[in-house]
Design an enzyme around this catalytic site. Structure first.
Site, PDB file in Angstrom:
ATOM      1  NE  ARG A  56      -3.087   0.363   3.374  1.00  0.00           N
ATOM      2  CZ  ARG A  56      -2.416   0.417   4.368  1.00  0.00           C
ATOM      3  NH1 ARG A  56      -1.597   1.368   4.601  1.00  0.00           N
ATOM      4  NH2 ARG A  56      -2.633  -0.867   5.214  1.00  0.00           N
ATOM      5  CE1 TYR A 108     -17.243  12.863 -14.717  1.00  0.00           C
ATOM      6  CE2 TYR A 108     -15.874  12.763 -12.713  1.00  0.00           C
ATOM      7  CZ  TYR A 108     -16.854  12.034 -13.483  1.00  0.00           C
ATOM      8  OH  TYR A 108     -17.150  10.936 -13.536  1.00  0.00           O
ATOM      9  CG  ASP A 180      -8.905  17.302 -13.837  1.00  0.00           C
ATOM     10  OD1 ASP A 180      -8.212  16.859 -14.830  1.00  0.00           O
ATOM     11  OD2 ASP A 180     -10.186  16.838 -13.632  1.00  0.00           O
ATOM     12  CE  LYS A 205     -12.541   9.761 -18.298  1.00  0.00           C
ATOM     13  NZ  LYS A 205     -12.373   9.923 -17.097  1.00  0.00           N
TER      14      LYS A 205
HETATM   15  C1  LIG Z   1     -11.887  16.145 -16.312  1.00  0.00           C
HETATM   16  C2  LIG Z   1     -11.999  14.931 -15.344  1.00  0.00           C
HETATM   17  N1  LIG Z   1     -11.453  14.798 -14.115  1.00  0.00           N
HETATM   18  C3  LIG Z   1     -11.580  13.639 -13.329  1.00  0.00           C
HETATM   19  C4  LIG Z   1     -12.457  12.586 -13.779  1.00  0.00           C
HETATM   20  C5  LIG Z   1     -12.470  11.449 -12.915  1.00  0.00           C
HETATM   21  O1  LIG Z   1     -11.840  10.261 -13.230  1.00  0.00           O
HETATM   22  P1  LIG Z   1     -12.155   9.053 -13.067  1.00  0.00           P
HETATM   23  O2  LIG Z   1     -13.286   8.523 -13.934  1.00  0.00           O
HETATM   24  O3  LIG Z   1     -10.777   8.437 -13.304  1.00  0.00           O
HETATM   25  O4  LIG Z   1     -12.410   8.690 -11.535  1.00  0.00           O
HETATM   26  C6  LIG Z   1     -12.732  12.694 -15.104  1.00  0.00           C
HETATM   27  C7  LIG Z   1     -13.818  11.548 -15.490  1.00  0.00           C
HETATM   28  O5  LIG Z   1     -14.616  11.296 -16.279  1.00  0.00           O
HETATM   29  C8  LIG Z   1     -12.678  13.811 -15.868  1.00  0.00           C
HETATM   30  O6  LIG Z   1     -13.222  13.750 -16.998  1.00  0.00           O
END
Ligand SMILES: Cc1ncc(COP(=O)(O)O)c(C=O)c1O
Length: 430
Positions: A56, A108, A180, A205
């Protein structure tokens, strides 16, 4: 603590993508980092180990990935998590009850959900601000503001925030700027160069790029902040398994190649869509008509494959989503394959309807993730998708049809859209 190898930082992006963070395995010299499928490590004697005690806390496959992404972002320390949301949740554990966070109003939907439905109950407060306007960010600062969090380009409206301007505000407020960077990827944008303190990704992604795992990763520069985040990573334990870390590490090796093709396809599709629908209905920072195109050019070196389009009504959106074949109707983005989605009922369903309406996440908004297929095939697929599309004015009385709308290919008579989108009962809103 997982820190980049300093000599990796001198190489160009593509070389870092392939090599950074990885050294031939000491046992056999394996050129590719092995998947260390172990939960624990034998100790030589009481209090003596090889730097690994329990997985971990540390795993060599995960460490290689963490160092690799940190080097791609030109940061110093990387921390991998089991998902993008697990990553954000762990970042937020750097704060405490009573802290105030300024969050971009367009993020998001899952980010909004985590703040609004979970963290709020732990005594944190959030202000949602249009971060395109740095003054609004400055006006939202309170004495207890500890972080400013944003996406640029934002999901799904492709809004751009001036990172340098907002980082100055964050510094003056004594708050962290958390970015992000999922949509741009480090190939096109490196927020540390503009003053960010924490950069994070949904690894799911572009970084992994093959739609075959879920993950997240955070990168920081500051050693003290890194120590705190490492503590949370181990204490809360939202870590990825070694195989997912290995898949993501395999993915980043081709990030530069994939991003160039995503960008080429994104530009072509955006231009094609703008000619068809009118520039005002196409959200893509690479278009010179995007209101923040100049800012995007200053802080990004490309625009990638994410495009949103406003079709005016759910009926028109359903028509397109039901007819395309290369673009698959699915959540997510950033994979080699092209995807198409309906933010209002999918990725942003957890955003209250009145907030969605105010932001412009309408029933007619469609989001495209252009993959790395042949550009000609993507355009042909879109052309097929628009064939027989009901007229904008007809479906939404009072709306002015867009310039160029008559150029919709095919000229089929209006037909019932397929039911694929309309059946939202199973929408999982991840
Ligand atoms: C811009 C963005 N940040 C964070 C996330 C969250 O990521 P995860 O689906 O890997 O938990 C997403 C998911 O679509 C996203 O589009």
């Amino acid at each position: 603590m997982t820190r980049v190898f300093d000599d990796d930082l001198a190489s160009g992006f593509g070389t870092r993508a392939i090599h950074a963070g990885q050294r031939p395995d000491p046992l056999a010299g394996a050129i590719m980092t092995p998947v260390y499928l172990t939960s624990t490590y034998v100790q030589d004697a009481l209090g003596e180990n090889k730097g690994y005690e329990y997985a971990r806390g540390k795993n060599p496959t995960r460490e290689a990935f963490e160092r690799n992404v940190a080097a791609l972002e030109l940061g110093r320390h990387g921390f991998a998590f089991a998902s993008g949301m697990a990553c954000l949740d762990s970042i937020m554990k750097l704060f405490r009850s009573g802290d105030h966070v300024i969050c971009a109003e367009n993020v998001y939907g899952g980010t909004f959900r985590l703040f609004d439905r979970v963290l709020q109950h732990f005594g944190m407060t959030f202000s949602y601000v249009d971060t395109r306007d740095a003054q609004r960010v400055a006006d939202a600062v309170r004495p207890n503001t500890r972080a400013i969090l944003l996406e640029t380009p934002s999901n799904p409206l492709m809004r751009i925030t001036d990172l340098a301007a907002v980082s100055t505000i964050a510094r003056q407020a004594g708050a962290l700027l958390i970015v992000d960077n999922t949509f741009a990827s480090p190939y096109f944008q490196r927020p540390f160069e503009h003053g960010a303190d924490v950069v994070y990704h949904s690894t799911t992604k572009y970084l992994n790029g093959h739609s075959d795992m879920i993950g997240g990763v955070a990168i920081v520069n500051d050693d003290e902040l890194a120590a705190r985040l490492q503590f949370v990573q181990n204490a809360a334990g939202a870590v990825p398994g070694p195989f997912d870390a290995w898949l993501a590490l395999r993915g980043t090796k081709t990030l530069h190649l994939r991003m160039r093709q995503h960008d080429a396809n994104g530009r072509r599709a955006a231009e094609w869509l703008a000619a068809l629908l009118g520039e005002e209905h196409v959200f893509y920072a690479g278009l010179s008509s995007h209101p923040q195109h100049d800012l995007a050019k200053r802080q990004m070196t490309g625009f990638g494959g994410m495009i949103s389009i406003e079709l005016g009504t759910r009926e028109r959106a359903a028509h397109l989503l039901g007819r395309v074949r290369v673009f698959a109707l699915a959540e997510s983005l950033g994979g080699v394959e092209s995807l198409i989605s309906h933010p209002a009922s999918m990725t942003h369903a957890s955003v209250p309807v009145e907030v969605r309406a105010r932001l412009g996440i309408t029933e007619g908004l469609v989001r495209l993730s252009c993959g790395v297929e042949e550009g000609d095939d993507l355009l042909a697929d879109l052309e097929r998708g628009f064939e027989g599309m009901p007229q904008r004015g007809a479906a939404a009385p009072g709306r002015v049809p867009a310039e160029g709308e008559g150029r919709v290919a095919g000229g089929e008579s209006p037909r019932r859209p397929t039911e694929r989108l309309d059946d939202t009962s199973a929408s999982c809103d991840p």
